[in-house]
Design a protein around this motif. Structure first.
Motif, PDB file in Angstrom:
ATOM      1  N   ASP A  19       3.322  -3.646   4.038  1.00  8.81           N
ATOM      2  CA  ASP A  19       2.873  -4.077   2.721  1.00  8.81           C
ATOM      3  C   ASP A  19       1.406  -4.475   2.774  1.00  8.81           C
ATOM      4  OD1 ASP A  19       2.754  -6.640   3.818  1.00  8.81           O
ATOM      5  OD2 ASP A  19       4.634  -7.289   2.907  1.00  8.81           O
ATOM      6  N   GLU A  20       0.885  -4.913   1.643  1.00  5.99           N
ATOM      7  CA  GLU A  20      -0.547  -5.199   1.535  1.00  5.99           C
ATOM      8  C   GLU A  20      -0.991  -6.397   2.359  1.00  5.99           C
ATOM      9  OE1 GLU A  20      -1.838  -4.663  -2.889  1.00  5.99           O
ATOM     10  OE2 GLU A  20       0.309  -5.128  -2.867  1.00  5.99           O
ATOM     11  N   HIS A  21      -0.075  -7.320   2.613  1.00  2.40           N
ATOM     12  CA  HIS A  21      -0.459  -8.594   3.208  1.00  2.40           C
ATOM     13  C   HIS A  21      -0.016  -8.744   4.662  1.00  2.40           C
ATOM     14  CE1 HIS A  21      -1.295  -9.480  -0.957  1.00  2.40           C
ATOM     15  NE2 HIS A  21      -0.024  -9.286  -1.271  1.00  2.40           N
ATOM     16  N   GLY A  22       0.653  -7.749   5.200  1.00  2.00           N
ATOM     17  CA  GLY A  22       1.132  -7.854   6.564  1.00  2.00           C
ATOM     18  C   GLY A  22       2.405  -8.656   6.707  1.00  2.00           C
ATOM     19  N   ASP A  23       3.065  -8.973   5.579  1.00  2.00           N
ATOM     20  CA  ASP A  23       4.320  -9.727   5.650  1.00  2.00           C
ATOM     21  C   ASP A  23       5.476  -8.840   6.103  1.00  2.00           C
ATOM     22  OD1 ASP A  23       3.090 -12.041   4.778  1.00  2.00           O
ATOM     23  OD2 ASP A  23       3.436 -11.578   2.663  1.00  2.00           O
ATOM     24  N   PHE A  24       5.324  -7.527   5.928  1.00  2.00           N
ATOM     25  CA  PHE A  24       6.351  -6.583   6.360  1.00  2.00           C
ATOM     26  C   PHE A  24       5.655  -5.397   6.989  1.00  2.00           C
ATOM     27  CE2 PHE A  24       9.028  -2.868   5.883  1.00  2.00           C
ATOM     28  CZ  PHE A  24      10.280  -3.332   6.273  1.00  2.00           C
ATOM     29  N   GLU A  25       5.932  -5.147   8.278  1.00  2.00           N
ATOM     30  CA  GLU A  25       5.329  -4.028   8.991  1.00  2.00           C
ATOM     31  C   GLU A  25       6.258  -3.549  10.090  1.00  2.00           C
ATOM     32  OE1 GLU A  25       0.510  -5.005   8.762  1.00  2.00           O
ATOM     33  OE2 GLU A  25       1.652  -5.582  10.545  1.00  2.00           O
ATOM     34  N   TYR A  26       6.308  -2.239  10.255  1.00  2.00           N
ATOM     35  CA  TYR A  26       6.995  -1.669  11.413  1.00  2.00           C
ATOM     36  C   TYR A  26       6.449  -0.280  11.668  1.00  2.00           C
ATOM     37  CZ  TYR A  26       9.888   1.368   8.412  1.00  2.00           C
ATOM     38  OH  TYR A  26      10.320   2.321   7.525  1.00  2.00           O
ATOM     39  N   ALA A  27       6.653   0.205  12.883  1.00  2.00           N
ATOM     40  CA  ALA A  27       6.240   1.557  13.253  1.00  2.00           C
ATOM     41  C   ALA A  27       7.294   2.149  14.167  1.00  2.00           C
ATOM     42  CB  ALA A  27       4.881   1.546  13.953  1.00  2.00           C
ATOM     43  N   SER A  28       7.433   3.475  14.118  1.00  2.00           N
ATOM     44  CA  SER A  28       8.448   4.157  14.926  1.00  2.00           C
ATOM     45  C   SER A  28       7.959   4.456  16.340  1.00  2.00           C
ATOM     46  CB  SER A  28       8.842   5.478  14.243  1.00  2.00           C
ATOM     47  OG  SER A  28       7.746   6.392  14.239  1.00  2.00           O
ATOM     48  N   THR A  29       6.830   3.910  16.715  1.00  2.00           N
ATOM     49  CA  THR A  29       6.206   4.248  17.994  1.00  2.00           C
ATOM     50  C   THR A  29       7.008   3.785  19.202  1.00  2.00           C
ATOM     51  OG1 THR A  29       4.910   2.216  17.746  1.00  2.00           O
ATOM     52  CG2 THR A  29       3.864   4.286  17.060  1.00  2.00           C
TER      53      THR A  29
ATOM     54  N   LEU B 175       8.518  -1.156  16.290  1.00  2.00           N
ATOM     55  CA  LEU B 175       9.591  -1.372  15.326  1.00  2.00           C
ATOM     56  C   LEU B 175       9.686  -2.840  14.940  1.00  2.00           C
ATOM     57  CD1 LEU B 175      11.915  -0.016  13.774  1.00  2.00           C
ATOM     58  CD2 LEU B 175      13.388  -0.529  15.728  1.00  2.00           C
ATOM     59  N   PHE B 176       9.574  -3.714  15.941  1.00  2.00           N
ATOM     60  CA  PHE B 176       9.614  -5.150  15.683  1.00  2.00           C
ATOM     61  C   PHE B 176       8.212  -5.744  15.795  1.00  2.00           C
ATOM     62  CE2 PHE B 176      13.913  -4.057  17.051  1.00  2.00           C
ATOM     63  CZ  PHE B 176      14.662  -4.612  16.022  1.00  2.00           C
ATOM     64  N   ALA B 177       7.267  -5.034  15.157  1.00  2.00           N
ATOM     65  CA  ALA B 177       5.880  -5.509  15.180  1.00  2.00           C
ATOM     66  C   ALA B 177       5.781  -6.914  14.600  1.00  2.00           C
ATOM     67  CB  ALA B 177       4.999  -4.548  14.390  1.00  2.00           C
TER      68      ALA B 177
ATOM     69  N   ARG C 246      -9.054  -1.682   7.832  1.00  2.00           N
ATOM     70  CA  ARG C 246      -8.203  -2.611   7.064  1.00  2.00           C
ATOM     71  C   ARG C 246      -7.066  -1.859   6.366  1.00  2.00           C
ATOM     72  NH1 ARG C 246     -11.399  -5.225   2.671  1.00  2.00           N
ATOM     73  NH2 ARG C 246     -12.156  -3.068   2.517  1.00  2.00           N
ATOM     74  N   LEU C 247      -7.214  -0.532   6.227  1.00  2.00           N
ATOM     75  CA  LEU C 247      -6.141   0.253   5.611  1.00  2.00           C
ATOM     76  C   LEU C 247      -5.032   0.575   6.608  1.00  2.00           C
ATOM     77  CD1 LEU C 247      -6.131   1.232   2.600  1.00  2.00           C
ATOM     78  CD2 LEU C 247      -8.333   0.393   3.432  1.00  2.00           C
ATOM     79  N   LEU C 248      -5.232   0.226   7.878  1.00  2.00           N
ATOM     80  CA  LEU C 248      -4.164   0.311   8.872  1.00  2.00           C
ATOM     81  C   LEU C 248      -3.399  -1.009   8.874  1.00  2.00           C
ATOM     82  CD1 LEU C 248      -6.210   2.020  11.733  1.00  2.00           C
ATOM     83  CD2 LEU C 248      -4.346   3.057  10.420  1.00  2.00           C
ATOM     84  N   PRO C 249      -2.185  -1.038   9.415  1.00  2.00           N
ATOM     85  CA  PRO C 249      -1.423  -2.287   9.437  1.00  2.00           C
ATOM     86  C   PRO C 249      -2.187  -3.426  10.091  1.00  2.00           C
ATOM     87  CG  PRO C 249      -0.005  -0.447  10.005  1.00  2.00           C
ATOM     88  CD  PRO C 249      -1.406   0.089   9.947  1.00  2.00           C
ATOM     89  N   ARG C 250      -1.883  -4.648   9.657  1.00  2.00           N
ATOM     90  CA  ARG C 250      -2.590  -5.828  10.174  1.00  2.00           C
ATOM     91  C   ARG C 250      -2.367  -5.992  11.669  1.00  2.00           C
ATOM     92  NH1 ARG C 250      -1.007 -11.735   8.077  1.00  2.00           N
ATOM     93  NH2 ARG C 250       0.499 -11.500   9.772  1.00  2.00           N
ATOM     94  N   ARG C 251      -1.126  -5.759  12.108  1.00  2.00           N
ATOM     95  CA  ARG C 251      -0.803  -5.876  13.533  1.00  2.00           C
ATOM     96  C   ARG C 251      -1.059  -4.532  14.210  1.00  2.00           C
ATOM     97  NH1 ARG C 251       2.658  -8.303  10.246  1.00  2.00           N
ATOM     98  NH2 ARG C 251       3.264 -10.495  10.619  1.00  2.00           N
ATOM     99  N   ARG C 252      -1.864  -4.533  15.244  1.00  2.00           N
ATOM    100  CA  ARG C 252      -2.213  -3.282  15.900  1.00  2.00           C
ATOM    101  C   ARG C 252      -0.979  -2.579  16.474  1.00  2.00           C
ATOM    102  NH1 ARG C 252      -7.554  -1.857  17.463  1.00  2.00           N
ATOM    103  NH2 ARG C 252      -7.594   0.093  18.651  1.00  2.00           N
ATOM    104  N   ARG C 253       0.016  -3.344  16.893  1.00  2.00           N
ATOM    105  CA  ARG C 253       1.221  -2.729  17.441  1.00  2.00           C
ATOM    106  C   ARG C 253       2.032  -2.003  16.369  1.00  2.00           C
ATOM    107  NH1 ARG C 253       1.972  -8.343  18.227  1.00  2.00           N
ATOM    108  NH2 ARG C 253       3.376  -9.324  16.719  1.00  2.00           N
ATOM    109  N   ALA C 254       1.686  -2.211  15.088  1.00  2.00           N
ATOM    110  CA  ALA C 254       2.352  -1.515  13.984  1.00  2.00           C
ATOM    111  C   ALA C 254       1.593  -0.262  13.564  1.00  2.00           C
ATOM    112  CB  ALA C 254       2.513  -2.440  12.785  1.00  2.00           C
ATOM    113  N   TRP C 255       0.477   0.023  14.211  1.00  2.00           N
ATOM    114  CA  TRP C 255      -0.260   1.226  13.872  1.00  2.00           C
ATOM    115  C   TRP C 255       0.551   2.467  14.233  1.00  2.00           C
ATOM    116  CZ3 TRP C 255      -6.155   0.701  15.448  1.00  2.00           C
ATOM    117  CH2 TRP C 255      -6.720  -0.351  14.713  1.00  2.00           C
TER     118      TRP C 255
END
Length: 416
Positions: A89-99, A104-106, A296-305
């Protein structure tokens, strides 16, 4: 024969490349470059030059046999790519990646979230239910099918709809009328219903424009860029093509390698009822792509990229909103992050925008699927007219190649 090809995307170029041996081929392209969605931007830095793709980016070893064969014939190299997917989401409150599990639990609190765990578990259930659908005669909308199978709202809103919207560059709301069978058949073909033996994704080495350069080299003299066509008229003896600001020209056949709506506009009153019916059932939607360096258009947490990063917005735009991380997709080196973002131009730092490009993507519906099956009723029929484009298939690059080859075969070409 003299053959006019209108549109220099992959379908038109493949058809022209096949026909060039035995015919005089002229390719009319409204844009200032050949390739359509194959659009690579050269970026010159202090120490290096990069070629960054903005439209067509990746292909795989399972679902793109004709495109891979074309690259081999042209002597164009490819390299491995990464095809991970994430949502945030826009604020980094919800993020995950399939990497990875780390991706997944970023957001670590997801480890204790029942709704997040159910969303993840629904992935495997979706794979099983999809195979049941494929073995049945049912043809429901995606919305009806997901509702009937009682998938969790988190799975629907934060996984499957974003993924489908990103794959087809389609508005999330369009997913509700999207044919469920069309979607799961595509997922099955691409190994997305399996946990193992998924296809290996690749990208053209040096940018996808490399294959366009090689493809057009033999008939470059017949390639007319910045030359839109205003009208096409057909009669029993041939075809009259009128380029903008130029005199009409006569051809024996015309190939429309444009989008369906563009073909109808060029034909105008000369379109017959069946052409209006079928081409009208295959609409397109515009999307704005921006090549930029605003991470900034990438997820806030780098592990969620991830390679594909879908944006969940508090105020939806009615458009697909996704950022492609080109460093991952094209193995671009350096500290600078290169991104292509769809439909979030206002959120990007203007000082970091490199190029803004307008694309259009097909909208797939149940009516459109029926129209696709009837392509033979208008292509190769009245007025020596042929239609090709990726929209006659799944909407991807392989479909464009296959469509171009089909038209070439209809005109007597037997080579592949």
């Amino acid at each position: 024969m003299r053959i006019a090809v209108i549109g220099a995307g992959v379908s038109g170029l493949v058809a022209a490349h096949q026909l060039r041996h035995d015919h005089e081929v002229s390719v009319f392209e409204a844009a200032a470059y050949a390739g359509g969605h194959t659009n690579t931007v050269r970026v010159d830095g202090a120490d290096t030059t990069l070629h960054v793709d903005t439209g067509f980016i990746v292909f795989n070893n399972r679902n793109y046999p004709n495109f891979e064969r074309l690259l081999t014939q042209l002597g164009v190299a490819s390299q491995p790519s990464d095809m991970s997917f994430g949502v945030g989401d826009e604020h980094g409150d919800f993020e995950y990646a399939s990497t990875s599990p780390n991706g997944l639990f970023a957001k670590r609190s997801h480890l204790a979230s029942p709704s997040f765990h159910r969303m993840v578990l629904d992935v495997r259930r979706f794979q099983r239910e999809a195979r049941v659908l494929l073995d049945s005669d049912e043809d429901p909308s995606l919305a009806q099918w997901l509702q009937d199978r009682r998938f969790s709202q988190a799975f629907v809103d934060r996984l499957i709809v974003p993924q489908a919207a990103a794959v087809w560059s389609a508005a999330p709301d369009q997913m509700w009328t999207f044919p469920a069978r069309f979607l799961v058949q595509f997922f099955d073909n691409h190994g997305m219903l399996d946990l193992k033996e998924r296809p290996e994704w690749r990208t053209v080495q040096g940018g996808s424009k490399r294959y366009v350069e090689a493809l057009t080299a033999p008939f470059g003299h017949g390639l007319r860029l910045s030359t839109p066509v205003d009208a096409v008229e057909r009669d029993d003896d041939g075809v009259t093509v009128t380029p903008r600001g130029a005199a009409p020209e006569r051809f024996d056949h015309v190939i429309f390698a444009t989008h369906a709506d563009q073909a109808l506009a060029i034909l105008g009153a000369d379109a017959n009822p069946v052409e209006r019916e079928l081409l009208g059932a295959l609409p397109f939607t515009p999307n704005e792509a921006v090549l930029h360096t605003d991470e900034r258009l990438l997820p806030r947490r780098r592990r969620a990229w991830a390679s594909w990063n879908y944006h969940l917005l508090s105020t939806p735009t009615g458009k697909p909103t996704v950022t492609y991380h080109m460093n991952r997709l094209q193995s671009l080196s350096g500290e600078q992050q290169w991104c292509v973002t769809l439909n979030r131009t206002d959120a990007i730092d203007p000082a970091k925008i490199v190029r803004t490009i307008q694309y259009a993507h097909p909208v797939f519906t149940a009516e459109g699927a029926k129209a696709q099956a009837r392509v033979g009723e208008i292509s190769g029929g009245r007025g020596r007219t042929h239609f090709c484009g990726a929209y006659w298939g799944w909407g991807f690059h392989e479909d464009g190649v296959v469509s171009g080859l089909r038209v070439a075969r209809d005109l007597g070409v037997r080579r592949s």
